[in-house]
Design a protein around this motif. Sequence first.
Motif, short mmCIF file in Angstrom:
data_model
loop_
_atom_site.label_atom_id
_atom_site.label_comp_id
_atom_site.label_asym_id
_atom_site.label_seq_id
_atom_site.Cartn_x
_atom_site.Cartn_y
_atom_site.Cartn_z
N ARG A 1 7.19 9.84 3.83
CA ARG A 1 7.48 9.67 5.26
C ARG A 1 6.76 8.44 5.82
O ARG A 1 7.33 7.67 6.60
N THR A 2 5.52 8.25 5.41
CA THR A 2 4.76 7.08 5.86
C THR A 2 5.44 5.79 5.40
O THR A 2 5.56 4.83 6.17
N GLY A 3 5.89 5.78 4.15
CA GLY A 3 6.57 4.59 3.63
C GLY A 3 7.86 4.30 4.39
O GLY A 3 8.16 3.13 4.69
N ASN A 4 8.61 5.34 4.73
CA ASN A 4 9.85 5.14 5.47
C ASN A 4 9.59 4.59 6.86
O ASN A 4 10.34 3.73 7.36
N LEU A 5 8.54 5.09 7.51
CA LEU A 5 8.20 4.60 8.84
C LEU A 5 7.78 3.13 8.79
O LEU A 5 8.16 2.33 9.66
N LEU A 6 7.01 2.78 7.77
CA LEU A 6 6.59 1.38 7.62
C LEU A 6 7.79 0.48 7.36
O LEU A 6 7.89 -0.63 7.90
N MET A 7 8.70 0.96 6.53
CA MET A 7 9.90 0.17 6.24
C MET A 7 10.73 -0.03 7.50
O MET A 7 11.22 -1.14 7.77
N LYS A 8 10.88 1.02 8.28
CA LYS A 8 11.63 0.91 9.53
C LYS A 8 10.96 -0.07 10.48
O LYS A 8 11.63 -0.91 11.10
N SER A 9 9.64 0.02 10.59
CA SER A 9 8.90 -0.90 11.45
C SER A 9 9.02 -2.33 10.96
O SER A 9 9.17 -3.27 11.75
N HIS A 10 8.98 -2.49 9.64
CA HIS A 10 9.10 -3.82 9.05
C HIS A 10 10.46 -4.44 9.37
O HIS A 10 10.56 -5.62 9.73
N VAL A 11 11.50 -3.64 9.25
CA VAL A 11 12.86 -4.13 9.54
C VAL A 11 12.98 -4.49 11.02
O VAL A 11 13.58 -5.52 11.37
N GLU A 12 12.41 -3.66 11.89
CA GLU A 12 12.47 -3.94 13.32
C GLU A 12 11.74 -5.24 13.66
O GLU A 12 12.19 -6.02 14.51
N GLU A 13 10.61 -5.48 13.00
CA GLU A 13 9.88 -6.72 13.22
C GLU A 13 10.71 -7.93 12.80
O GLU A 13 10.74 -8.95 13.49
N THR B 1 0.83 -1.21 0.00
CA THR B 1 0.00 0.00 0.00
C THR B 1 0.87 1.25 0.00
O THR B 1 0.60 2.22 -0.74
N ALA B 2 1.90 1.25 0.82
CA ALA B 2 2.80 2.41 0.87
C ALA B 2 3.47 2.65 -0.48
O ALA B 2 3.62 3.80 -0.91
N ARG B 3 3.85 1.58 -1.15
CA ARG B 3 4.47 1.74 -2.47
C ARG B 3 3.49 2.33 -3.48
O ARG B 3 3.86 3.18 -4.31
N LYS B 4 2.24 1.90 -3.43
CA LYS B 4 1.22 2.43 -4.35
C LYS B 4 0.99 3.92 -4.10
O LYS B 4 0.88 4.72 -5.04
N LEU B 5 0.91 4.30 -2.84
CA LEU B 5 0.69 5.71 -2.51
C LEU B 5 1.88 6.58 -2.94
O LEU B 5 1.70 7.69 -3.46
N ASN B 6 3.07 6.08 -2.75
CA ASN B 6 4.26 6.82 -3.17
C ASN B 6 4.27 7.02 -4.68
O ASN B 6 4.59 8.10 -5.19
N GLN B 7 3.93 5.97 -5.40
CA GLN B 7 3.92 6.05 -6.86
C GLN B 7 2.86 7.04 -7.35
O GLN B 7 3.12 7.84 -8.25
N ALA B 8 1.67 6.99 -6.74
CA ALA B 8 0.60 7.90 -7.15
C ALA B 8 0.95 9.35 -6.85
O ALA B 8 0.71 10.25 -7.67
N SER B 9 1.52 9.60 -5.68
CA SER B 9 1.87 10.98 -5.33
C SER B 9 2.99 11.52 -6.22
O SER B 9 3.03 12.71 -6.53
N ARG B 10 3.88 10.64 -6.65
CA ARG B 10 4.93 11.06 -7.58
C ARG B 10 4.33 11.44 -8.93
O ARG B 10 4.76 12.40 -9.58
N THR B 11 3.31 10.70 -9.36
CA THR B 11 2.64 10.99 -10.63
C THR B 11 1.95 12.35 -10.58
O THR B 11 2.05 13.15 -11.52
N LEU B 12 1.24 12.62 -9.48
CA LEU B 12 0.58 13.92 -9.35
C LEU B 12 1.60 15.05 -9.36
O LEU B 12 1.38 16.10 -9.97
N LEU B 13 2.73 14.83 -8.71
CA LEU B 13 3.77 15.85 -8.68
C LEU B 13 4.31 16.13 -10.08
O LEU B 13 4.68 17.26 -10.39
#
Length: 367
Positions: A194-206, A162-174
């Motif tokens: 920022r949301t994607g980075n936080l999720l990635m950090k949480s994923h790595v910690e898990e 989901t985070a990857r999809k949101l990042n891609q969409a926001s890049r397109t709008l930009l």
Amino acid sequence: MLDVVIVMGIFVVLLVLAGQMLKQKENAKAYHQEIKELKEMISQADRKKEERFESWIQASSEEMYRIMGEHYLGLSQKVYAEWEENLSTMKAQVKNFVNERQIEHDRWVQRISDEDLSTQQKLEMLETAMNQFPESRELHEAYDQTLQPYLKDSSKEIRMRTARKLNQASRTLLDYCSIDEWDYAVKRYNENLRTGNLLMKSHVEEKLASERKKLDQLESAVTRLSREPDNQSLIDEIETIEGSLDQKTIERDPVLLKRLREITGDIVGHFTRGNENEEHQVKDYNKRAITSFREASVTFRNNEKTFKGGSGLVSLTEKMGGWDMNVLHPEVQAYYQAVYQEIFGKLDPEVKPKFTERMLNTQDKVV
């Protein structure tokens, strides 16, 4: 935008007319230069002829400028009229295109807002619509709102996707937004990043926590194995845990990597010590076998007549029988065969079956 197009068009027409006038002006200068040269040539001629020539030149010049003036006036009026007509047509076409595109955009928005659509259908339609209208803030906001719940899904794979999809969409709008939407597009892109980075950090910690737990289990199993070196279930457990470790994740953390190496060293040390003990036991087993075979040979030679008749065979079979040939070294096996053939070959025929039976019934000798 259309006003800019109109102004640019008028400017182009004026440039064309100015260029043509400049060219004609240059031609007129050249014409006058030729006349001047002719005048100089006849300067010594008859004055009356010169006066007549001057009159002709004056009349010719006036006629030339009159014709040029009428020509350019008519030309400019005609060109301007045609340009006005074409511009009106272009403006109408542009307006129609803009209106049709907006109508199509609004149809997508209306269809996507249909409550009968499932979430998956809505997402698929939004992605299709955003491909056609990548600059639409309205579509992108709807896409964000639809995807937001998935950022809290229990599955980390779904959260990351989901985070990857949101990042891609926001890049397109930009990339496609208008200047008026630039600030919003930048803000949205940074928030999703920022949301994607936080999720990635949480994923790595898990993942690190999971590997840390596995190492705890592995260390515990190795400790228990040191107390129960022959426990096969513990050995199987250690192999299972080792196979489940994520080496790439562990290598990202120096502490976990160091710990894994220490535990691995303990495992290798345990099995190395086990092999050394086993080798020592096998070697001792072979030594005992050699001693026993030698004693049997000496005993038989000292009492050959007695054994040939079948008496006292048990003293021989206890020394010769019960040995595990799979454990004996090839050299020891060869020695066994030599002693056995020596004894068996000298027994009376009726004693040989009895000797063989006693050999088979002798208790096994373990390592």
